[in-house]
Design a protein around this motif. Sequence first.
Motif, PDB file in Angstrom:
ATOM      1  N   ARG A  95       6.482 -58.842  20.175  1.00 50.38           N
ATOM      2  CA  ARG A  95       5.265 -59.588  19.805  1.00 50.38           C
ATOM      3  C   ARG A  95       4.233 -58.659  19.154  1.00 50.38           C
ATOM      4  O   ARG A  95       3.606 -59.012  18.155  1.00 50.38           O
ATOM      5  N   GLY A  96       4.044 -57.493  19.733  1.00 53.41           N
ATOM      6  CA  GLY A  96       3.085 -56.541  19.188  1.00 53.41           C
ATOM      7  C   GLY A  96       3.449 -56.098  17.787  1.00 53.41           C
ATOM      8  O   GLY A  96       2.584 -55.994  16.906  1.00 53.41           O
ATOM      9  N   ALA A  97       4.733 -55.850  17.550  1.00 43.84           N
ATOM     10  CA  ALA A  97       5.178 -55.424  16.219  1.00 43.84           C
ATOM     11  C   ALA A  97       4.984 -56.545  15.202  1.00 43.84           C
ATOM     12  O   ALA A  97       4.591 -56.294  14.056  1.00 43.84           O
ATOM     13  N   ILE A  98       5.247 -57.784  15.611  1.00 39.47           N
ATOM     14  CA  ILE A  98       5.029 -58.916  14.703  1.00 39.47           C
ATOM     15  C   ILE A  98       3.547 -59.069  14.395  1.00 39.47           C
ATOM     16  O   ILE A  98       3.160 -59.276  13.235  1.00 39.47           O
ATOM     17  N   LEU A  99       2.708 -58.950  15.409  1.00 41.75           N
ATOM     18  CA  LEU A  99       1.259 -59.021  15.169  1.00 41.75           C
ATOM     19  C   LEU A  99       0.802 -57.905  14.237  1.00 41.75           C
ATOM     20  O   LEU A  99      -0.018 -58.138  13.335  1.00 41.75           O
ATOM     21  N   ASP A 100       1.312 -56.699  14.440  1.00 39.14           N
ATOM     22  CA  ASP A 100       0.973 -55.589  13.549  1.00 39.14           C
ATOM     23  C   ASP A 100       1.396 -55.897  12.114  1.00 39.14           C
ATOM     24  O   ASP A 100       0.662 -55.618  11.164  1.00 39.14           O
ATOM     25  N   GLY A 101       2.576 -56.480  11.954  1.00 41.82           N
ATOM     26  CA  GLY A 101       3.052 -56.858  10.624  1.00 41.82           C
ATOM     27  C   GLY A 101       2.172 -57.919   9.985  1.00 41.82           C
ATOM     28  O   GLY A 101       1.869 -57.853   8.791  1.00 41.82           O
ATOM     29  N   LEU A 102       1.743 -58.894  10.792  1.00 41.48           N
ATOM     30  CA  LEU A 102       0.855 -59.944  10.268  1.00 41.48           C
ATOM     31  C   LEU A 102      -0.499 -59.366   9.884  1.00 41.48           C
ATOM     32  O   LEU A 102      -1.074 -59.747   8.859  1.00 41.48           O
ATOM     33  N   ARG A 103      -1.013 -58.460  10.682  1.00 42.52           N
ATOM     34  CA  ARG A 103      -2.295 -57.828  10.354  1.00 42.52           C
ATOM     35  C   ARG A 103      -2.192 -57.023   9.061  1.00 42.52           C
ATOM     36  O   ARG A 103      -3.158 -56.926   8.309  1.00 42.52           O
ATOM     37  N   GLY A 104      -1.030 -56.474   8.822  1.00 43.95           N
ATOM     38  CA  GLY A 104      -0.829 -55.689   7.611  1.00 43.95           C
ATOM     39  C   GLY A 104      -0.889 -56.516   6.337  1.00 43.95           C
ATOM     40  O   GLY A 104      -1.275 -56.016   5.288  1.00 43.95           O
ATOM     41  N   VAL A 105      -0.508 -57.790   6.416  1.00 44.76           N
ATOM     42  CA  VAL A 105      -0.543 -58.642   5.221  1.00 44.76           C
ATOM     43  C   VAL A 105      -1.795 -59.506   5.169  1.00 44.76           C
ATOM     44  O   VAL A 105      -2.019 -60.206   4.197  1.00 44.76           O
ATOM     45  N   ASP A 106      -2.620 -59.457   6.203  1.00 42.66           N
ATOM     46  CA  ASP A 106      -3.848 -60.253   6.245  1.00 42.66           C
ATOM     47  C   ASP A 106      -4.959 -59.485   5.537  1.00 42.66           C
ATOM     48  O   ASP A 106      -5.241 -58.338   5.856  1.00 42.66           O
ATOM     49  N   PHE A 107      -5.601 -60.130   4.568  1.00 46.69           N
ATOM     50  CA  PHE A 107      -6.663 -59.454   3.827  1.00 46.69           C
ATOM     51  C   PHE A 107      -7.997 -59.513   4.564  1.00 46.69           C
ATOM     52  O   PHE A 107      -8.954 -58.862   4.160  1.00 46.69           O
TER      53      PHE A 107
END
Length: 135
Positions: A95-107
């Motif tokens: 879950r943490g890795a997915i959230l980190d990935g989502l934060r990376g593409v969120d402007f």
Amino acid sequence: VQDLHLCTLDFRGSSLTELAANYHNTKNSQVRCKFVEKAQARVKNIAETFYWKINGLVELDELISSGNLGVLQAIESYDPLRFLKIEPHLDIRVRGAILDGLRGVDFLTRGFRKKLDVMKKFEDGLRSGMTLFTS
């Protein structure tokens, strides 16, 4: 020679926890590979949950890829003396890795997104209050 012996072992009946403990003791790449393979159903399930929560704004395969980074983090940081089972630790890492990935593409920043959420809740509250007066 020991690594060759482990490569020929059949891991089909092994649980995730058994594989993680085995990897913790041996650092054998075949064991890690089998662990990652066996964790895929869990990763896909967690990624699908995120996919539906974000209305498909990011492709499922991207979420699964991010989740697999969490699988690798989980097996590398697993300590059988600290964790009885690896599954809860694995789920948190995925879950943490997915959230980190989502934060990376969120402007938007996390703080700005939080403010938007507060504003949306306020707007929803106003709208639901307005329906009380129109009836």
